[in-house]
Enzyme design. Structure first.
Site, PDB file in Angstrom:
ATOM      1  N   THR A  72       2.868 -10.779  -0.705  1.00  0.00           N
ATOM      2  CA  THR A  72       2.731 -11.595  -1.921  1.00  0.00           C
ATOM      3  C   THR A  72       2.407 -10.710  -3.116  1.00  0.00           C
ATOM      4  OG1 THR A  72       1.880 -13.389  -0.560  1.00  0.00           O
ATOM      5  CG2 THR A  72       1.592 -13.623  -2.919  1.00  0.00           C
ATOM      6  N   LYS A  81       8.306 -19.209  -1.876  1.00  0.00           N
ATOM      7  CA  LYS A  81       7.740 -19.044  -0.531  1.00  0.00           C
ATOM      8  C   LYS A  81       8.191 -20.269   0.255  1.00  0.00           C
ATOM      9  CE  LYS A  81       4.277 -17.612   2.411  1.00  0.00           C
ATOM     10  NZ  LYS A  81       3.776 -16.308   2.821  1.00  0.00           N
TER      11      LYS A  81
HETATM   12  N1  LIG Z   1      -1.688  -2.784  -3.433  1.00  0.00           N
HETATM   13  C1  LIG Z   1      -2.638  -3.724  -3.528  1.00  0.00           C
HETATM   14  N2  LIG Z   1      -3.601  -3.621  -4.471  1.00  0.00           N
HETATM   15  C2  LIG Z   1      -4.577  -4.548  -4.577  1.00  0.00           C
HETATM   16  N3  LIG Z   1      -4.688  -5.637  -3.771  1.00  0.00           N
HETATM   17  C3  LIG Z   1      -3.748  -5.798  -2.827  1.00  0.00           C
HETATM   18  C4  LIG Z   1      -2.683  -4.855  -2.655  1.00  0.00           C
HETATM   19  N4  LIG Z   1      -1.917  -5.285  -1.629  1.00  0.00           N
HETATM   20  C5  LIG Z   1      -2.474  -6.422  -1.191  1.00  0.00           C
HETATM   21  N5  LIG Z   1      -3.570  -6.742  -1.895  1.00  0.00           N
HETATM   22  C6  LIG Z   1      -4.462  -7.897  -1.679  1.00  0.00           C
HETATM   23  O1  LIG Z   1      -4.687  -7.991  -0.275  1.00  0.00           O
HETATM   24  C7  LIG Z   1      -4.632  -9.340   0.152  1.00  0.00           C
HETATM   25  C8  LIG Z   1      -3.513  -9.522   1.180  1.00  0.00           C
HETATM   26  O2  LIG Z   1      -2.269  -9.239   0.546  1.00  0.00           O
HETATM   27  P1  LIG Z   1      -1.102 -10.325   0.477  1.00  0.00           P
HETATM   28  O3  LIG Z   1      -1.642 -11.701   0.323  1.00  0.00           O
HETATM   29  O4  LIG Z   1      -0.150  -9.855  -0.563  1.00  0.00           O
HETATM   30  O5  LIG Z   1      -0.510 -10.132   1.946  1.00  0.00           O
HETATM   31  P2  LIG Z   1       0.692 -10.939   2.626  1.00  0.00           P
HETATM   32  O6  LIG Z   1       1.472  -9.978   3.445  1.00  0.00           O
HETATM   33  O7  LIG Z   1       1.423 -11.696   1.583  1.00  0.00           O
HETATM   34  O8  LIG Z   1      -0.100 -11.946   3.577  1.00  0.00           O
HETATM   35  P3  LIG Z   1       0.496 -13.271   4.285  1.00  0.00           P
HETATM   36  O9  LIG Z   1       1.146 -12.794   5.550  1.00  0.00           O
HETATM   37  O10 LIG Z   1      -0.733 -14.094   4.514  1.00  0.00           O
HETATM   38  O11 LIG Z   1       1.461 -13.920   3.343  1.00  0.00           O
HETATM   39  C9  LIG Z   1      -4.435 -10.183  -1.106  1.00  0.00           C
HETATM   40  O12 LIG Z   1      -5.691 -10.581  -1.598  1.00  0.00           O
HETATM   41  C10 LIG Z   1      -3.774  -9.202  -2.065  1.00  0.00           C
HETATM   42  O13 LIG Z   1      -3.982  -9.531  -3.418  1.00  0.00           O
HETATM   43 MG   LIG Z   2       1.725 -13.699   1.405  1.00  0.00          MG
END
Ligand SMILES: Nc1ncnc2c1ncn2[C@@H]1O[C@H](COP(=O)(O)OP(=O)(O)OP(=O)(O)O)[C@@H](O)[C@H]1O
Ligand SMILES: [Mg+2]
Length: 219
Positions: A17, A37
């Site tokens: 995300t 999504k």
């Molecule tokens: N490069 C980054 N810098 C700062 N925060 C990050 C970074 N990557 C991810 N995060 C934070 O880590 C958390 C998990 O990331 P994210 O929600 O994007 O994962 P996801 O793969 O989309 O998870 P899901 O499988 O639940 O959809 C979120 O709070 C996101 O904002």
């Molecule tokens: Mg996500």
């Protein structure tokens, strides 16, 4: 039809995300773009992925996300509610978005081989969606080389074209963080398009601007 970028990953909670929102913010400076999504499970009180993608979008329609309460894989979460994930609805929504917007970013739930619906994996819908580009997000932490080797080999076997890999800094670094990139390239034979630090979406957006041009040119 507008370009479609699919953001998938080696698993859940790897930064899909965050990367999708950063990409939308980069792309949104030059086009009307929208994040979608298709399916979201474990929908609690916190900001949901669909809402985060909507905040980063510049084409303001509200694509229909199928949501399920249980924090389980979509077919299981749907089953608990006596429902099923509607795959044709996802395909129709994606097509409508591509007709109206200047660009579309889709974030799939879980990893590339996570089940999406009964007898349908995310990889299956990636093929059906015929995206311009599919990007694989992976966390820069110990274990990622296995996950990348397994995912990219399976993708090749299943006929899913991956454009490249985005390594994303994990919440907590380990000894491998910062060392995985070269080996990831070797085991996957795919380009490591970016190694992103922990930073807010708008900061990462500038890092992704050049990548976006490459991605769109390739499409
Ligand atoms: N490069 C980054 N810098 C700062 N925060 C990050 C970074 N990557 C991810 N995060 C934070 O880590 C958390 C998990 O990331 P994210 O929600 O994007 O994962 P996801 O793969 O989309 O998870 P899901 O499988 O639940 O959809 C979120 O709070 C996101 O904002
Ligand atoms: Mg996500």
């Amino acid at each position: 039809m507008a370009p479609l970028v699919i953001i998938t990953g080696t698993g859940t909670d790897v930064g899909k995300t965050h990367v999708a929102c950063a990409l939308l913010r980069a792309w949104g400076t030059r086009s009307l773009v929208v994040g979608f999504k298709p399916v979201e499970t474990g929908v609690g009180p916190g900001p949901r992925d669909a809402e985060r993608l909507a905040s980063a979008s510049t084409f303001h329609v509200k694509p229909q996300t199928q949501t399920f309460d249980a924090p389980l894989a979509p077919p299981l979460a749907a089953q608990l509610e006596g429902r099923e994930v509607d795959v044709p609805l996802i395909l129709r929504t994606a097509a409508t978005l591509r007709e109206g917007a200047g660009g579309v970013v889709i974030e799939l739930a879980g990893g590339l081989f996570s089940p999406l619906a009964t007898d349908t994996l995310n990889a299956d819908i990636v093929r059906q969606l015929r995206p311009t580009t599919t990007l694989l997000v992976a966390p820069d932490r110990l274990g990622v080389l296995h996950d990348l080797a397994a995912t990219t080999r399976a993708a090749a076997h299943e006929g899913v074209a991956l454009f490249g890999i985005i390594l994303n800094a994990p919440g907590v670094n380990d000894r491998s963080t910062g060392t995985n990139s070269r080996e990831a390239r070797r085991v996957t034979r795919l380009p490591i398009l970016a190694s992103l630090p922990r930073a807010p979406e708008n900061v990462l957006a500038s890092a992704l601007t050049a990548l976006l041009s490459t991605v769109l040119r390739a499409g």
